[in-house]
Design a protein around this motif. Structure first.
Motif, short mmCIF file in Angstrom:
data_model
loop_
_atom_site.label_atom_id
_atom_site.label_comp_id
_atom_site.label_asym_id
_atom_site.label_seq_id
_atom_site.Cartn_x
_atom_site.Cartn_y
_atom_site.Cartn_z
N LEU A 194 0.86 -1.18 0.00
CA LEU A 194 0.00 0.00 0.00
C LEU A 194 0.89 1.23 0.00
O LEU A 194 1.59 1.50 0.98
N GLY A 195 0.91 1.95 -1.11
CA GLY A 195 1.81 3.08 -1.25
C GLY A 195 1.75 4.03 -0.07
O GLY A 195 0.67 4.41 0.38
N ASN A 196 2.95 4.38 0.47
CA ASN A 196 3.07 5.31 1.61
C ASN A 196 2.34 4.83 2.86
O ASN A 196 2.02 5.64 3.74
N HIS A 197 2.11 3.51 2.96
CA HIS A 197 1.29 3.04 4.08
C HIS A 197 1.79 1.73 4.68
O HIS A 197 2.24 1.70 5.82
N GLY A 198 1.70 0.62 3.95
CA GLY A 198 2.05 -0.65 4.57
C GLY A 198 1.87 -1.82 3.62
O GLY A 198 2.08 -1.70 2.42
N LEU A 199 1.44 -2.94 4.18
CA LEU A 199 1.36 -4.21 3.46
C LEU A 199 -0.03 -4.81 3.61
O LEU A 199 -0.62 -4.75 4.69
N LEU A 200 -0.55 -5.39 2.54
CA LEU A 200 -1.83 -6.09 2.57
C LEU A 200 -1.63 -7.46 1.93
O LEU A 200 -1.12 -7.56 0.81
N VAL A 201 -1.99 -8.52 2.66
CA VAL A 201 -1.75 -9.89 2.20
C VAL A 201 -3.04 -10.68 2.30
O VAL A 201 -3.69 -10.71 3.36
N ALA A 202 -3.42 -11.35 1.22
CA ALA A 202 -4.54 -12.28 1.22
C ALA A 202 -4.00 -13.70 1.29
O ALA A 202 -2.81 -13.94 1.00
N GLY A 203 -4.84 -14.64 1.68
CA GLY A 203 -4.36 -16.01 1.78
C GLY A 203 -5.48 -17.02 1.72
O GLY A 203 -6.67 -16.68 1.80
N ASP A 204 -5.08 -18.28 1.58
CA ASP A 204 -6.05 -19.38 1.56
C ASP A 204 -6.74 -19.51 2.91
O ASP A 204 -7.89 -19.94 2.99
#
Length: 248
Positions: A194-204
């Motif tokens: 996420l630009g200028n923000h952090g991380l987003l992760v999807a998963g099973d």
């Protein structure tokens, strides 16, 4: 909003049962604690996690509190003391973003549509985790895709570079749209910076998403370290001939 203790009367009329809520909490606990055990969270604890409610593809269980902290592993089941309230930990929302159970903190309420947007864009995933993992966030701040050069990424299904979604104010329709469009443009990615923000992760599931958060943070640390040595090297071409994905 009414406080909901995990008792039969509190769940009366809800479109799910106590066993399903308990199972969701178990999944959330496993994901949260995996990230903290690996020191892949920021010191602030800013982040959020959601899973599909078992048996209900259209309902999500999301952490209710302002910050993430390690969760105790004990179950919250029917018959636990009324002084313990499940909505202190969990909110249930539908895919329109409406709260169906519990009380989200103002911060979590602002990001619910971000989680909903990912599930709508990626109906194949069952968990979503957002963190400010420090080294992964370095790539987000630089608006640089994280290269998939670390074998652990392949092991957890992230065989492509982690793309960057452009910044927009958190919780806004613009931010949700930017994330959805990034996933749509990169259908093989589980993760988005996420630009200028952090991380987003999807998963099973929550364990998979949490393991990928950890692998991404490790990849970011090692990739930054490799820059002084010429940068992370790509895999040989025959990597495509190998299925390295670990399936639990």
């Amino acid at each position: 909003m009414t406080q909901h203790a995990l008792t039969p009367s509190a769940l009366r009329g809800a479109p799910f049962g106590a066993d399903e809520l308990t199972a969701a909490r178990t999944d959330l606990t496993a994901g949260v604690n995996r990230i903290f055990a690996a020191s892949a969270m920021s010191a602030s604890g800013h982040g959020n996690i959601s899973v599909r409610l078992p048996g209900h593809d259209d309902l999500l269980a999301v952490n209710a509190g302002e910050l993430l902290r390690p969760w105790p592993a004990d179950d919250l089941r029917i018959g636990t003391p009324a002084s313990r309230t499940v909505n202190d930990e969990i909110v249930v929302v539908d895919l329109d973003g409406h709260v169906r159970f519990g009380t989200p903190s103002p911060s979590v309420a602002a990001i619910l549509k971000m989680h909903v947007g990912v599930y709508r864009t990626r109906p194949d995933v069952n968990a979503v985790i957002h963190t400010h993992s420090p080294y992964a966030t370095s790539y987000a701040l630089a608006s640089v895709s994280l290269p998939a050069r670390y074998e652990a990424l392949l092991v957890h299904g992230q065989a492509v570079d982690v793309p960057v979604a452009p910044w927009a104010p958190r919780g806004t329709a613009e931010a949700v749209r930017a994330i959805a469009e990034t996933y749509q443009a990169h259908p093989d990615t589980y993760a988005v910076l996420l630009g200028n923000h952090g991380l987003l992760v999807a998963g099973d599931d929550a364990r998979h998403a949490a393991s990928l958060v950890v692998a991404i943070e490790e990849a970011a640390v090692s990739s930054i370290g490799a820059l002084a040595l010429g940068g992370p090297a790509p895999f040989p071409a025959h990597v495509k001939d190998h299925d390295l994905r670990l399936r639990f």
